[in-house]
Structure formats: structure tokens, C-alpha cells
Design a protein around this motif. Structure first.
Motif, PDB file in Angstrom:
ATOM      1  N   THR A  67      31.689  43.769  40.156  1.00  0.00           N
ATOM      2  CA  THR A  67      32.489  42.830  41.147  1.00  0.00           C
ATOM      3  C   THR A  67      31.765  42.840  42.637  1.00  0.00           C
ATOM      4  O   THR A  67      31.832  41.871  43.304  1.00  0.00           O
ATOM      5  CB  THR A  67      33.805  43.579  41.337  1.00  0.00           C
TER       6      THR A  67
ATOM      7  N   ARG B 269      30.764  38.980  44.304  1.00  0.00           N
ATOM      8  CA  ARG B 269      31.532  38.685  45.438  1.00  0.00           C
ATOM      9  C   ARG B 269      30.513  38.571  46.346  1.00  0.00           C
ATOM     10  O   ARG B 269      30.451  37.614  47.268  1.00  0.00           O
ATOM     11  CB  ARG B 269      32.394  39.591  45.779  1.00  0.00           C
TER      12      ARG B 269
ATOM     13  N   TYR C 249      37.666  32.899  44.457  1.00  0.00           N
ATOM     14  CA  TYR C 249      36.813  33.720  45.484  1.00  0.00           C
ATOM     15  C   TYR C 249      36.077  32.689  46.556  1.00  0.00           C
ATOM     16  O   TYR C 249      35.099  32.406  46.577  1.00  0.00           O
ATOM     17  CB  TYR C 249      35.985  34.591  44.991  1.00  0.00           C
TER      18      TYR C 249
ATOM     19  N   VAL D 230      32.907  34.197  36.749  1.00  0.00           N
ATOM     20  CA  VAL D 230      33.930  34.691  38.093  1.00  0.00           C
ATOM     21  C   VAL D 230      35.382  34.600  37.714  1.00  0.00           C
ATOM     22  O   VAL D 230      36.141  35.678  38.189  1.00  0.00           O
ATOM     23  CB  VAL D 230      33.466  33.439  38.956  1.00  0.00           C
TER      24      VAL D 230
ATOM     25  N   GLU E 195      37.354  37.787  38.166  1.00  0.00           N
ATOM     26  CA  GLU E 195      38.698  38.054  39.186  1.00  0.00           C
ATOM     27  C   GLU E 195      39.975  38.168  38.655  1.00  0.00           C
ATOM     28  O   GLU E 195      40.670  38.901  39.171  1.00  0.00           O
ATOM     29  CB  GLU E 195      38.435  36.728  40.108  1.00  0.00           C
TER      30      GLU E 195
ATOM     31  N   GLN F 153      34.207  40.601  51.188  1.00  0.00           N
ATOM     32  CA  GLN F 153      33.139  40.256  50.171  1.00  0.00           C
ATOM     33  C   GLN F 153      33.227  41.507  49.157  1.00  0.00           C
ATOM     34  O   GLN F 153      32.455  41.342  48.120  1.00  0.00           O
ATOM     35  CB  GLN F 153      31.621  39.913  50.750  1.00  0.00           C
TER      36      GLN F 153
ATOM     37  N   GLY G 168      37.951  41.765  48.264  1.00  0.00           N
ATOM     38  CA  GLY G 168      38.486  40.558  47.884  1.00  0.00           C
ATOM     39  C   GLY G 168      39.357  40.228  49.109  1.00  0.00           C
ATOM     40  O   GLY G 168      40.102  39.181  49.065  1.00  0.00           O
TER      41      GLY G 168
END
Length: 776
Positions: free
Chosen positions: A136, A140, A153, A234, A238, A402, A405
Motif C-alpha cells: 500500500t 500510494r 486515492y 488500486v 484500497e 500518501q 490515506g
């Protein structure tokens, strides 16, 4: 047997590199100090060239951290922890046991004082996110830094590199621009999306992922198909990150489906079912560097304009000669929060106004008695969110969005508005460049009190890399222009080792670029760009700010027809005595009986800096040849005379010195070169002695016919001549005016809170990001 020997050799090589970094942190010999910063870079390069070494390096770094904890060697904890987190962000193949040990170590650091607990909390938050959904953090990071569009995101980042062409040589500017462009020419959106998809599948599938075949398939995929796989990865990541109890099995199944759709069921089955290791070595694909834009700082309003363009694309922005005419298309909360004036048909009495859903009354408030009354067609009183009182506050959690989240900063500033953009402003230069940044920062904050359009949606992070003119040997002027860099290096040893050593490397790069031929220039810049790698490491891991006090100086001139002027400074204000005198009808005539001699007769009034923070005003008159007001302590344990009034020269050396700690940098250190008159058989003579005291504000006025010259932040472009008097105070937050204008819209308890804090104006502090903040 060969595999075990190979692993042992790899671990031994990494162990030697880690020990070199540790020796560097305690280096006292010039030979080791000259190589500071290179060992950390070479260690990360070894892992970047061979990602399979990442688990071994994580084990070694974690072992050294646990050893430093047992032996209480705190000076190596933060550098090793940053190095470990930088590896974990982009690594694959990290076991659950390593994640648990690292997280447990960070939790133990929470019992230590700042900055150790602060850095540990930041790392623990990121580790918790990465442990729940591996990959993750890297995903991100790339999405935000490369501005890849994703509804799940939506955060975006950009690094603004500002260089003053009058302070940095053209060769250095050209070398930096060429290195940035050469490194980023291959970082197309397609390449970044391929990296996100490949990294996510490698982390999830492990050895079952046929990396080389996956890369070939992604390279051959058209843009539309690549976007489909990118959004699918993604969404899978997420979705799992948003679940309260994420299921690893469900996440793995979704990524396996994407993997099978890429390579086909047969190839995917061969990769999962094969008992032997895959014959081909995983390709070396480095983590893309952040999106950096290079700017020559030539306009006072350039910083604000670039930030506005970042929030809204240039195609949607209409700029005129007056920057106030900037149309940000929906980024003007003044319009949304503006009061709508309509025709009222009721009594117009405020107590008759019914409460809205967003205005909760106190149980014993008078409004409850009139809750049954109705009002239509009038103006409804609006409750402002509490944070609106400080609309220019960019303080708060730094740069975590970043990784976790969440948007960085006070993301609840406006209802339903999040800070989706992070601007990382990096300036290169000496102390004069920091003074110019302070001017722009003050102007930006002041503008936001009127427009209030950037603050709700932008997290502003400031970074500084000192670039001093090379001089051999280092002259006093060279050291003087690097005082702020030296202060940051004393405050944060990892900043000293990693960033303060960059100036010679940048000048060496400029020499290499100047000597290189144009055909070979492009190839030479694509191989291990050292400067860009260090900048990338700094903007990613430098999350702990050191706050610097900004001071306001109000200047009055000897010519009564000339209006007074006001400016700010960050590091230094130097006062010189001019040779010229007042005209006969000047501001302050020379007093009778005043002794002639060098310098000027000055009246100094200041507030003494006491440990008890009590107010004590001091006034004194003396003859001086000059004085300097410094906002930074000269050394870690700077000895200052005991601040009575200004002690006479005969007693200045007999008083016991006091120590000014590094953390106490919120006061001015004033050094006055006093003229001492003495008489003997040979006649009258004059000598000078330097007296030093500390204060938060000061007023100085020339009492005879001598005029003063002020030099702000060592910058000759910021010189004020023919000065008769000036006042220096801590620069207050520019939000006081907007608080007064919005006081009418506050509820009664909010008004009381504002009245309570009105007598204590909050000073304006400029944060410069470092790796740890101030280490005690």
C-alpha cells in the motif's frame, strides 16, 4: 550449499555497508566526514540494483536498531529507522515476522522523549498500514507523486525546486535541471502505472509471480488496457485497506484474477505450481522519483502563483497582471462562505432567528426559549468552524497522507473539504535564499487571510538544501552565509550527514556537466543520479519540522517626508553607522555636551529575555560603531554574558556565563560593538568591546547626527539607508485581522475564547522539514 554461501556473502556485504553508515554518524576524522552521505546512498543503491537483498538488509537494520536500544545509543536510532522505512516502502518479500518486530520496536520508542517518539509514531502508522495490506505504501506514494488519476486515492503531490539565479551560478542551475530532466524523461504515466501493477502483484504473489513475463506483457499492453489493470489493482488494494477486518485471502484472489487476465490461466498456473525457483532473475525497475518542477525565483509572487497553478491546471486558470484576479474555479471559499443578503420579511430581531441544523444551542441559552418562533426570507446567522479562526495554519501531521490515506495537515478545516494536494517547496542557496523564502511565506500567509483559497486544500511543506559558493580555504563570508544550515545540522545530525554535505557534490556535478560533451551528456546523467536520489530521500523521509521565528522590523528614516517602511527577516539584521549626518533641520539634532568619537550615540530599549518569561524593560544609551541582531544561536552551547543592562567593559568578563541551549532559538541574540572612552597622560583614547544580550523585541534610535544602514538577511538587495530609528518584534500571525472581521459571526463561547487568546498574539513560525526535528 552454493546458495547458502551466496546469501552469506550478500549479508556480509550489507553488514559492512551498515557499519560504514554507523561510523559516519560518529565520525570525527576529516577523512570520514568528507564521505558523509555517500554510504547511505550506496547502501540503498545495492538494494535498488538487486531487490532480492531487501529482506536481508531489513534484518540487519532491525538488529542494529535493537542493539542501539539496549546500549542506549540514541544518536543512531533515527537515522537507522529512516533507512529501514525507506527500504520497507519499496521492498518485496518481507515476512510477517519482520513487520511485527519493526512495529514492536517503534511502539517501544513511544516511551522516549521527542523527537524519538514523534518519528516512531509516524513509522508505526505506516507500518500498520503496510502490514494490513502489503504494497500500500509504495502504491500510494507513486500515485500521489506522479499525479496519477484515481478516484479511490485522489491525493497529489509535487516538488517545487526554487533557485535564485542571482545567488546560484548558472552552471549549477543548468546541471540540476539536466539531471532532473534526464532522470524523469522515462517516468511517463504509462511507466508509472506499469510499476504500480507490477509491484502490487509481486508483493501479493511472491515467488509465484513470473516477473519477467509480467513486465513483457505490461510493456506490450496499450494505454487503455494498462489503465484498466492499474485501476483494478488500486481498487483491490484500497478496498482492502478500507475494510475494518481485511481478508488476505479475498485480496489475494482479486490480484490473482488480474494476474491471470494479464498472462493467461496457463502461464499463471505454471508460475504457481512450479516447485523449482523461476529461472529468470526479476528485472531491476527502480521506484520512480517524485515529479519535480524547476523554477528560477525572479518574481516576489511566484511562489503563490505556482501553488495556485498546481491546485488548478493552467488551462482552467485565468491570470491577469493583478494576481488577485486569479480564478480558481471553485477554489474560493469566500464565495461559498459569503453571506447571502436577501429581503427580510420578519421583525429583524436576532433573537427571532431560528437555529439551523449546524448550530447547536447551549441547554441554558436564551435561544431555547424562542425555539418555537419562525423566520423566513431573512439572513441566518452562520457558525464558522473553529479552525477558521486560523485560516492560514498549515501546521499539523506532516506528509502522512500518501502513506496512510489521510490528507496531511488539519484536513477538517472546512466541512467536506480535504487537502488533496501537497506542495513540497525545496529551495537551494544560502541564508539569503532563506530570507527570501521567509518573505514569500509571510506574503502567502497574509494573502490567505484575505482570499483563503489555498489553505483548505493545500498542505505546504518547506525544505532547504544549502548550496554555498565554493571557496578554498573557507572564508568568514562563506561560513557566515551558511549559519542556518549549520544550525539545522546541529539540531539534526542526520540532516548534517545527508543534506549539508551536498553542496560540494552539486558544484562537482556542475563542473562535470560543463566539461562533458553534449553527445555523452544524456547517457552520463541516466546512471545513478546522486543529487536527485538525495533530494528524493529528503522530501520523502524529511517529515519533522524545525520552526524558525520570523521577525518584523519597522524602519523610520531621517527624512521626515519619507514614509516609514516595514519588512521581515529570518536570520540576521546588521546595523552600520553611516559617515553622513543629518541635515541641520533633521530629525534629531545633536545634543550639547555629547563627546565626539567613533560611531554614533544610540538609545536602546529592549525587553530582557528571562527564563521566567516575565516582562522586564531595559533602556540604555551608549556609543557604538555597529550592532548585529541574530535570530539563531552561534553554537550548541553559546556563552552569553549575564543580561543585566549592558554591562560595562570592565565587568563584562567577570560575570558568570550562561548557556544558550540549541532549542532556545526563539530570541534575538544582539551583539553591540560599544565604544569605551578612556583618558590618560597621552590624552583621550577610544577602544571597543562587544557586549551581547538576548531579547524578544528591541527599539534603537540614533541620538546624534549619525544615520544608520540596515542590512536584512545578509542580502545586499535588502538594504535600507538613512535610517534614524527602527523597531524589531516577533512577526505575528497575519490572521489577527480576519479574526476581528469574523468575530461578528462567532457564537458567544467562541467569542470568549477569542478574547482570551487576543492578548497573546501567536508568532509566525516558518517550518523547515528535517529528518528528526531538534534532537535534545
Amino acid at each position: 550449499m552454493c546458495r547458502v554461501t551466496l546469501d552469506s556473502d550478500v549479508e556480509l556485504d550489507l553488514q559492512r555497508s551498515v557499519q560504514a553508515v554507523l561510523r559516519e554518524l560518529s565520525a570525527q576524522t576529516p577523512a570520514l566526514q568528507r564521505n558523509q552521505g555517500m554510504w547511505r546512498w550506496s547502501l540503498h543503491k545495492k538494494v535498488e540494483r538487486d531487490p532480492g537483498k531487501s529482506p536481508a538488509l531489513v534484518r540487519i537494520l532491525l538488529r542494529e536498531l535493537e542493539k542501539a536500544e539496549r546500549e542506549d545509543e540514541r544518536h543512531v536510532i533515527i537515522p537507522l529507522l529512516h533507512t529501514l522505512m525507506y527500504v520497507l516502502t519499496k521492498a518485496t518479500g518481507i515476512t510477517e515476522e519482520l513487520y511485527r518486530r519493526t512495529y514492536a520496536f517503534c511502539m517501544r520508542l513511544l516511551t522516549l522523549p521527542a523527537p524519538y517518539c514523534t518519528v516512531a509514531l509516524d513509522c508505526a502508522i505506516r507500518l500498520k498500514t503496510e502490514q494490513a495490506v502489503p504494497g500500500t505504501l509504495c502504491q500510494r506514494l507513486v500515485i500521489a507523486e506522479q499525479n496519477l488519476r484515481s478516484e479511490l486515492y485522489p491525493y497529489q503531490e509535487r516538488v517545487f525546486l526554487f533557485v535564485d539565479p542571482e545567488l546560484v551560478s548558472p552552471s549549477v542551475c543548468s546541471a540540476l535541471l539536466l539531471e532532473i530532466e534526464a532522470a524523469q524523461v522515462q517516468q511517463t504515466p504509462e511507466a508509472c502505472m506499469r510499476y504500480v501493477v507490477s509491484h502490487a502483484l509481486q508483493v501479493a504473489l511472491g515467488e509465484a509471480c513470473h516477473t519477467s513475463a509480467l513486465q513483457r506483457k505490461l510493456q506490450a499492453s496499450p494505454r487503455r488496457a494498462l489503465e484498466h489493470y492499474f485501476h483494478a489493482v488500486v481498487a483491490a488494494t484500497e478496498q482492502m485497506a478500507s475494510e475494518t477486518s481485511p481478508s488476505r485471502e479475498g485480496h489475494l484472489e482479486r490480484l490473482e484474477e488480474i494476474y491471470c487476465s494479464l498472462l493467461g490461466p496457463a502461464a499463471a498456473a505454471r508460475g504457481r505450481c512450479s516447485g523449482d525457483p523461476l529461472p529468470d532473475r526479476p528485472p531491476n525497475i527502480p521506484l520512480p522519483s517524485p515529479h519535480i518542477t524547476f523554477h528560477l525565483w525572479t518574481d516576489e509572487e511566484q511562489l503563490w502563483k505556482e501553488l495556485a497553478l498546481f491546485l488548478c491546471p493552467q488551462s482552467q486558470v485565468r491570470l491577469s497582471a493583478d494576481l488577485e484576479a486569479l480564478d480558481l474555479q471553485g477554489l474560493q471559499p469566500d464565495r461559498m462562505l459569503a453571506r447571502a443578503s436577501v429581503l427580510s420579511t420578519d421583525s429583524g430581531i436576532e433573537r427571532d432567528i431560528p437555529l439551523g441544523a449546524d448550530e447547536l444551542p447551549m441547554p441554558s441559552s436564551p435561544e431555547m426559549e424562542h425555539a418555537g418562533l419562525q423566520r423566513k426570507g431573512g439572513i441566518k446567522k452562520r457558525v464558522w468552524p473553529p479552525n477558521i479562526l486560523m485560516p492560514c495554519s498549515w501546521d499539523g501531521p506532516l506528509g502522512l497522507h500518501q502513506r496512510t490515506g489521510r490528507p496531511s495537515g488539519n484536513w477538517g478545516l472546512l466541512p467536506g473539504v480535504s487537502r488533496l494536494h501537497t506542495a513540497r517547496v525545496l529551495v537551494l542557496g544560502d541564508d539569503r535564499m532563506l530570507g527570501r523564502l521567509a518573505q514569500a511565506y509571510h506574503s502567502l500567509r497574509k494573502r490567505e487571510t484575505q482570499m483563503f483559497c489555498l489553505t483548505p486544500r493545500l498542505s505546504l511543506q518547506l525544505y532547504y538544501i544549502p548550496v554555498l559558493t565554493p571557496e578554498k580555504p573557507a572564508s568568514s563570508r562563506h561560513l557566515e552565509l551558511g549559519e542556518l544550515a549549520a544550525f539545522l545540522g546541529r539540531a539534526d545530525p542526520w540532516y548534517e550527514s545527508t543534506i549539508n554535505t551536498l553542496s560540494p557534490a552539486i558544484h562537482k556535478l556542475a563542473e562535470m556537466v560543463g566539461a562533458a560533451k553534449p553527445p555523452s551528456l544524456g547517457t552520463s546523467r541516466t546512471v545513478d543520479p546522486f543529487i536527485l536520489d538525495v533530494i528524493t530521500y529528503y522530501v520523502r523521509m524529511g517529515t519533522q519540522p524545525i520552526y524558525l521565528q520570523i521577525y518584523t522590523v519597522k524602519i523610520f528614516f531621517g527624512d521626515l517626508s519619507q514614509d516609514s517602511s516595514e519588512d521581515i527577516f529570518l536570520t540576521e539584521l546588521k546595523v552600520k553607522i553611516q559617515d553622513s549626518k543629518f541635515p541641520k533641520d533633521g530629525f534629531s539634532p545633536r545634543r550639547r555636551g555629547m563627546a565626539e568619537g567613533p560611531g554614533a550615540e544610540l538609545s536602546i530599549c529592549y525587553q530582557k529575555a528571562l527564563l521566567s518569561h516575565r516582562t522586564q524593560e531595559v533602556a540604555v544609551s551608549l556609543r557604538a560603531t555597529g550592532l548585529v541582531l541574530k535570530a539563531l544561536p552561534a553554537s550548541d552551547t553559546e556563552e552569553l554574558p549575564n543580561p543585566h543592562l549592558i554591562p560595562p567593559s570592565s565587568k563584562a568578563h567577570s560575570l558568570p556565563p550562561i548557556v544558550a541551549p540549541l532549542t532556545d532559538h526563539m530570541c534575538l541574540n544582539v551583539s553591540v560593538i560599544e565604544v569605551v572612552k578612556s583618558s590618560n597622560l597621552a590624552g583621550r583614547s577610544f577602544s571597543t568591546v562587544t557586549n551581547t544580550f538576548r531579547t524578544a523585541n528591541i527599539q534603537i534610535q540614533s541620538q546624534d547626527q549619525r544615520l544608520l544602514t540596515l542590512l536584512l538577511d545578509k542580502d545586499n538587495r535588502r538594504t535600507f539607508r538613512d535610517v534614524i530609528r527602527f523597531e524589531v518584534v516577533r512577526c505575528p500571525e497575519p490572521c489577527s485581522g480576519i479574526q476581528k472581521s469574523k468575530a461578528l459571526w462567532l457564537s458567544s463561547h467562541q467569542k470568549k475564547e477569542m478574547e482570551r487568546t487576543k492578548a497573546m498574539p501567536k508568532p509566525l513560525l516558518m517550518p523547515i522539514n528535517t529528518f528528526s526535528g531538534i534532537v535534545q
